[in-house]
Design an enzyme around this catalytic site. Structure first.
Site, short mmCIF file in Angstrom:
data_model
loop_
_atom_site.label_atom_id
_atom_site.label_comp_id
_atom_site.label_asym_id
_atom_site.label_seq_id
_atom_site.Cartn_x
_atom_site.Cartn_y
_atom_site.Cartn_z
N TYR A 122 0.85 -1.20 0.00
CA TYR A 122 0.00 0.00 0.00
C TYR A 122 0.88 1.25 0.00
O TYR A 122 0.56 2.25 -0.64
CB TYR A 122 -0.93 0.01 1.22
CG TYR A 122 -2.00 -1.06 1.15
CD1 TYR A 122 -3.12 -0.89 0.33
CD2 TYR A 122 -1.91 -2.24 1.88
CE1 TYR A 122 -4.11 -1.87 0.25
CE2 TYR A 122 -2.89 -3.23 1.81
CZ TYR A 122 -3.99 -3.03 0.99
OH TYR A 122 -4.96 -4.01 0.91
N ASN A 145 -12.30 0.39 -5.09
CA ASN A 145 -11.99 0.17 -6.51
C ASN A 145 -13.25 -0.23 -7.29
O ASN A 145 -13.82 -1.29 -7.04
CB ASN A 145 -10.93 -0.93 -6.61
CG ASN A 145 -10.56 -1.26 -8.04
OD1 ASN A 145 -10.95 -0.56 -8.96
ND2 ASN A 145 -9.79 -2.34 -8.21
N CYS A 153 -6.42 -4.78 -7.72
CA CYS A 153 -6.11 -4.36 -6.35
C CYS A 153 -5.78 -5.57 -5.48
O CYS A 153 -5.24 -5.41 -4.38
CB CYS A 153 -7.26 -3.55 -5.76
SG CYS A 153 -8.83 -4.40 -5.82
N HIS A 154 -6.06 -6.78 -5.96
CA HIS A 154 -5.67 -7.97 -5.20
C HIS A 154 -4.15 -8.14 -5.17
O HIS A 154 -3.64 -8.94 -4.40
CB HIS A 154 -6.35 -9.23 -5.77
CG HIS A 154 -6.01 -9.50 -7.21
ND1 HIS A 154 -6.70 -8.91 -8.26
CD2 HIS A 154 -5.05 -10.27 -7.77
CE1 HIS A 154 -6.18 -9.33 -9.41
NE2 HIS A 154 -5.17 -10.15 -9.14
N GLU A 180 -2.42 -16.56 -9.92
CA GLU A 180 -1.32 -15.85 -10.58
C GLU A 180 0.05 -16.38 -10.13
O GLU A 180 1.08 -15.84 -10.54
CB GLU A 180 -1.43 -14.35 -10.29
CG GLU A 180 -2.69 -13.73 -10.87
CD GLU A 180 -2.73 -12.20 -10.80
OE1 GLU A 180 -1.67 -11.59 -10.56
OE2 GLU A 180 -3.82 -11.64 -10.99
#
Lengths: 185, 172
Positions: A122, A145, A153-154, A180
């Site tokens: 962040y 978001n 944003c993950h 991912e």
């Protein structure tokens, strides 16, 4: 009736009266709501978010001309399907940023540039958006978001590596990071 | 008394809160009222042209929607538009010459009755037809029929009564 409604949506789009088109689509995490303006994807609703509330919010903030129509969202659906299959690492959809402003929009634009399979903190996002001390505000930008998944944003975690929060719930954030290859399993 | 104290600002009433019902997403109108609008169109222009009337109604509604000042009676609003579109349709039809490949020499027969009672309704004078359709296809009360037709509730009741009387006579 269904043919009549399809015809209506097509005609509304052709006459420039379809300000917000929305549809739902399946994902491994549950049903997503997708909404687009003529400029681009404007809102992604996650499975744990109330679709009716999202639509009421879109009617108030974008335009009350909100219609269910799947054709304008075919490309978004296609890219999301590929993403969940692990076959797409970068979204190429046009986006409509009108639901975020100022600092929050700058944070979201910075998040959109985090590559697939990588994470940032962040604090890094606050810095990218031009104010390294606004860490909490960067967190709020993630939390509000309007385009989760597509604006990933993950991929934003706490500085120590803790997951932080997620609008779609932490299990979904973990699931996406596993997809991912950031998390094992 | 502090002369510098901005009394006028304190005395000013708080920002007025408008009691305007916020407009719901247009899809809500379709979900809730499309069947009824279609029924009104069928009653007013017949089955074969009902979809055109339906499309015209919703396109006109969609066009006007963001500027609608009050989202209070959306059903009445839609049905009023449907009636105007049905009247437009009848007017256009009255004027429009029908193109034909060649002039037929045989007598033209009426098409077989396919809409049953609605065919008879379609043959009523406009006000009666509208009142009957609004009452039975749309299930509107007299006050809303009156609003849709732009007449008094008493006149709406009269039109409905006359229309029904005529239908009973035709059917008996």
């Amino acid at each position: 009736m269904k043919a009549s409604l399809n015809r209506l949506a097509e005609r509304a789009a052709a006459e420039g009266l379809l300000d917000v088109a929305y549809t739902t689509t399946d994902s491994p995490f549950g049903t997503l709501l997708l909404a687009t303006t003529p400029r681009g994807l404007v809102r992604v609703g996650l499975p744990n978010q109330d679709a009716d509330e999202l639509l009421i919010d879109l009617a108030a903030r974008v335009s009350p001309r909100v219609l269910e129509a799947s054709a304008p969202l075919d490309e978004a659906r296609r890219e999301l399907d590929l993403y969940f299959e692990g076959k797409l690492t970068e979204f190429e959809l046009p986006l409509d940023w009108q639901l975020s402003h100022d600092f929050r929009r700058r944070v979201l634009r910075a998040i959109a540039r985090i590559p697939y399979g990588q994470t940032r903190s962040y604090t890094q996002m606050a810095t990218s958006a031009g104010n390294e001390r606004a860490v909490r505000a960067a967190g709020t930008a993630c939390g509000t978001n309007p385009l989760p998944l597509v604006v990933p944003c993950h991929r934003v975690l706490r500085s120590g590596g803790a997951l932080g929060g997620y609008g779609g719930g932490l299990p979904m954030k973990e699931g996406l990071l596993r997809l991912e290859g950031v998390l094992d399993g | 008394m502090h002369s510098s104290w901005p009394i006028s600002r304190l005395a000013r009433p708080q920002r007025l809160i408008h009691e305007v019902t916020e407009l719901p997403p247009f899809q809500t109108l379709i979900d809730e009222h499309a069947e009824q609008v279609m029924a009104v169109c069928r009653g007013a222009v017949g089955r074969s042209d009902a979809d055109d009337c339906f499309q015209e109604t919703f396109i006109a509604a969609l066009r006007a929607y963001p500027k609608l000042s009050d989202g209070g009676n959306l059903r009445g609003w839609l049905i009023t538009i449907a009636h105007r579109k049905a009247i437009d349709h009848h007017r256009a039809r009255g004027r429009r010459p029908v193109p034909v490949a060649e002039v037929r020499e045989v007598a033209v027969e009426d098409p077989p009755p396919d809409d049953g009672i609605w065919k008879l309704v379609g043959a009523l004078p406009p006000k009666q037809r509208a009142a009957v359709t609004l009452r039975y296809a749309s299930d509107l009360p007299h006050t809303e029929i009156a609003a849709a037709l732009g007449c008094s509730p008493e006149a709406a009741r009269r039109s409905l009564h006359e229309g029904l009387k005529r239908l009973r006579k035709e059917l008996s």
